[in-house]
Design a protein around this motif. Structure first.
Motif, mmCIF file in Angstrom:
data_model
loop_
_atom_site.group_PDB
_atom_site.id
_atom_site.type_symbol
_atom_site.label_atom_id
_atom_site.label_comp_id
_atom_site.label_asym_id
_atom_site.label_seq_id
_atom_site.Cartn_x
_atom_site.Cartn_y
_atom_site.Cartn_z
ATOM 1 N N MET A 1 19.933 -5.818 3.799
ATOM 2 C CA MET A 1 18.767 -5.197 3.211
ATOM 3 C C MET A 1 18.507 -3.885 3.937
ATOM 4 O O MET A 1 18.474 -3.843 5.150
ATOM 5 C CB MET A 1 17.563 -6.138 3.335
ATOM 6 N N GLY A 2 18.317 -2.824 3.191
ATOM 7 C CA GLY A 2 18.084 -1.516 3.780
ATOM 8 C C GLY A 2 16.658 -1.337 4.271
ATOM 9 O O GLY A 2 15.750 -2.102 3.916
ATOM 10 N N LEU A 3 16.468 -0.322 5.080
ATOM 11 C CA LEU A 3 15.159 -0.036 5.656
ATOM 12 C C LEU A 3 14.102 0.183 4.581
ATOM 13 O O LEU A 3 12.985 -0.322 4.684
ATOM 14 C CB LEU A 3 15.236 1.188 6.581
ATOM 15 N N LYS A 4 14.434 0.905 3.534
ATOM 16 C CA LYS A 4 13.451 1.188 2.478
ATOM 17 C C LYS A 4 13.001 -0.104 1.799
ATOM 18 O O LYS A 4 11.815 -0.287 1.517
ATOM 19 C CB LYS A 4 14.043 2.168 1.464
ATOM 20 N N LYS A 5 13.929 -1.022 1.561
ATOM 21 C CA LYS A 5 13.570 -2.295 0.936
ATOM 22 C C LYS A 5 12.663 -3.113 1.857
ATOM 23 O O LYS A 5 11.729 -3.766 1.400
ATOM 24 C CB LYS A 5 14.814 -3.097 0.574
ATOM 25 N N ILE A 6 12.947 -3.065 3.155
ATOM 26 C CA ILE A 6 12.115 -3.779 4.124
ATOM 27 C C ILE A 6 10.701 -3.182 4.131
ATOM 28 O O ILE A 6 9.709 -3.907 4.116
ATOM 29 C CB ILE A 6 12.735 -3.739 5.530
ATOM 30 N N GLN A 7 10.607 -1.856 4.159
ATOM 31 C CA GLN A 7 9.309 -1.185 4.134
ATOM 32 C C GLN A 7 8.532 -1.564 2.878
ATOM 33 O O GLN A 7 7.330 -1.836 2.945
ATOM 34 C CB GLN A 7 9.475 0.339 4.176
ATOM 35 N N HIS B 1 -2.943 6.308 6.384
ATOM 36 C CA HIS B 1 -1.753 5.733 7.005
ATOM 37 C C HIS B 1 -1.514 4.315 6.484
ATOM 38 O O HIS B 1 -0.380 3.955 6.147
ATOM 39 C CB HIS B 1 -1.889 5.732 8.533
ATOM 40 N N LEU B 2 -2.579 3.527 6.390
ATOM 41 C CA LEU B 2 -2.458 2.175 5.846
ATOM 42 C C LEU B 2 -1.950 2.213 4.411
ATOM 43 O O LEU B 2 -1.064 1.438 4.032
ATOM 44 C CB LEU B 2 -3.803 1.445 5.920
ATOM 45 N N SER B 3 -2.471 3.113 3.617
ATOM 46 C CA SER B 3 -2.029 3.253 2.226
ATOM 47 C C SER B 3 -0.539 3.563 2.163
ATOM 48 O O SER B 3 0.195 2.980 1.346
ATOM 49 C CB SER B 3 -2.825 4.363 1.529
ATOM 50 N N ASN B 4 -0.092 4.455 3.015
ATOM 51 C CA ASN B 4 1.326 4.811 3.030
ATOM 52 C C ASN B 4 2.210 3.647 3.476
ATOM 53 O O ASN B 4 3.320 3.489 2.985
ATOM 54 C CB ASN B 4 1.558 6.045 3.909
ATOM 55 N N ILE B 5 1.710 2.812 4.378
ATOM 56 C CA ILE B 5 2.456 1.622 4.791
ATOM 57 C C ILE B 5 2.528 0.650 3.623
ATOM 58 O O ILE B 5 3.597 0.122 3.294
ATOM 59 C CB ILE B 5 1.813 0.963 6.030
ATOM 60 N N GLU B 6 1.388 0.410 2.970
ATOM 61 C CA GLU B 6 1.359 -0.507 1.830
ATOM 62 C C GLU B 6 2.276 -0.047 0.698
ATOM 63 O O GLU B 6 2.858 -0.873 -0.012
ATOM 64 C CB GLU B 6 -0.064 -0.649 1.279
ATOM 65 N N ASN B 7 2.410 1.237 0.528
ATOM 66 C CA ASN B 7 3.250 1.786 -0.540
ATOM 67 C C ASN B 7 4.697 2.006 -0.132
ATOM 68 O O ASN B 7 5.483 2.558 -0.896
ATOM 69 C CB ASN B 7 2.634 3.080 -1.073
ATOM 70 N N GLY B 8 5.046 1.584 1.087
ATOM 71 C CA GLY B 8 6.421 1.693 1.550
ATOM 72 C C GLY B 8 6.867 3.104 1.899
ATOM 73 O O GLY B 8 8.052 3.361 2.059
ATOM 74 N N LYS B 9 5.912 4.009 2.046
ATOM 75 C CA LYS B 9 6.253 5.402 2.355
ATOM 76 C C LYS B 9 6.485 5.627 3.844
ATOM 77 O O LYS B 9 7.267 6.495 4.219
ATOM 78 C CB LYS B 9 5.145 6.339 1.858
ATOM 79 N N TYR B 10 5.759 4.891 4.687
ATOM 80 C CA TYR B 10 5.887 5.026 6.137
ATOM 81 C C TYR B 10 6.325 3.697 6.732
ATOM 82 O O TYR B 10 5.821 2.648 6.327
ATOM 83 C CB TYR B 10 4.557 5.388 6.788
ATOM 84 N N PRO B 11 7.202 3.735 7.716
ATOM 85 C CA PRO B 11 7.495 2.494 8.448
ATOM 86 C C PRO B 11 6.304 2.176 9.357
ATOM 87 O O PRO B 11 5.506 3.048 9.695
ATOM 88 C CB PRO B 11 8.740 2.840 9.270
ATOM 89 N N ILE B 12 6.188 0.932 9.729
ATOM 90 C CA ILE B 12 5.099 0.531 10.624
ATOM 91 C C ILE B 12 5.670 0.284 12.014
ATOM 92 O O ILE B 12 6.784 -0.237 12.139
ATOM 93 C CB ILE B 12 4.376 -0.723 10.081
ATOM 94 N N ASN B 13 4.929 0.680 13.024
ATOM 95 C CA ASN B 13 5.415 0.421 14.380
ATOM 96 C C ASN B 13 5.067 -1.011 14.779
ATOM 97 O O ASN B 13 4.205 -1.660 14.179
ATOM 98 C CB ASN B 13 4.907 1.463 15.379
ATOM 99 N N ILE B 14 5.738 -1.505 15.773
ATOM 100 C CA ILE B 14 5.591 -2.897 16.182
ATOM 101 C C ILE B 14 4.176 -3.192 16.670
ATOM 102 O O ILE B 14 3.648 -4.289 16.443
ATOM 103 C CB ILE B 14 6.656 -3.295 17.237
ATOM 104 N N LYS B 15 3.534 -2.236 17.303
ATOM 105 C CA LYS B 15 2.167 -2.418 17.793
ATOM 106 C C LYS B 15 1.215 -2.703 16.633
ATOM 107 O O LYS B 15 0.422 -3.647 16.690
ATOM 108 C CB LYS B 15 1.727 -1.167 18.556
#
Length: 69
Positions: free
Chosen positions: A1-7, A38-52
């Motif tokens: 599975m690629g990074l984009k699919k994971i995001q 930033h949350l919106s971009n994470i929910e939409n798969g536009k930004y990766p999320i950091n582990i923290k």
């Protein structure tokens, strides 16, 4: 599975959790100390999320971190 699919999958699961808990993006973003944009971009798969922030979300929703994957 690629990074984009994971995001995208992580974002989909995060959004579902947020909605199931009757939270707005603003409320959740405030709770974990990130911006609503930033949350919106994470929910939409536009930004990766950091582990923290992923850890903060898992604790906030009381789910195992693996839930997001």
């Amino acid at each position: 599975m690629g990074l984009k699919k994971i995001q995208n999958e992580l974002g989909r699961r995060l959004k579902a959790l947020r909605i199931d808990n009757n939270l707005t993006q603003e409320e959740l973003a405030y709770a974990i100390k990130i911006s609503r944009d930033h949350l919106s971009n994470i929910e939409n798969g536009k930004y990766p999320i950091n582990i923290k922030n992923l850890y903060k979300l898992a604790v906030f929703f009381d789910v195992d971190i693996k839930y997001f994957f």
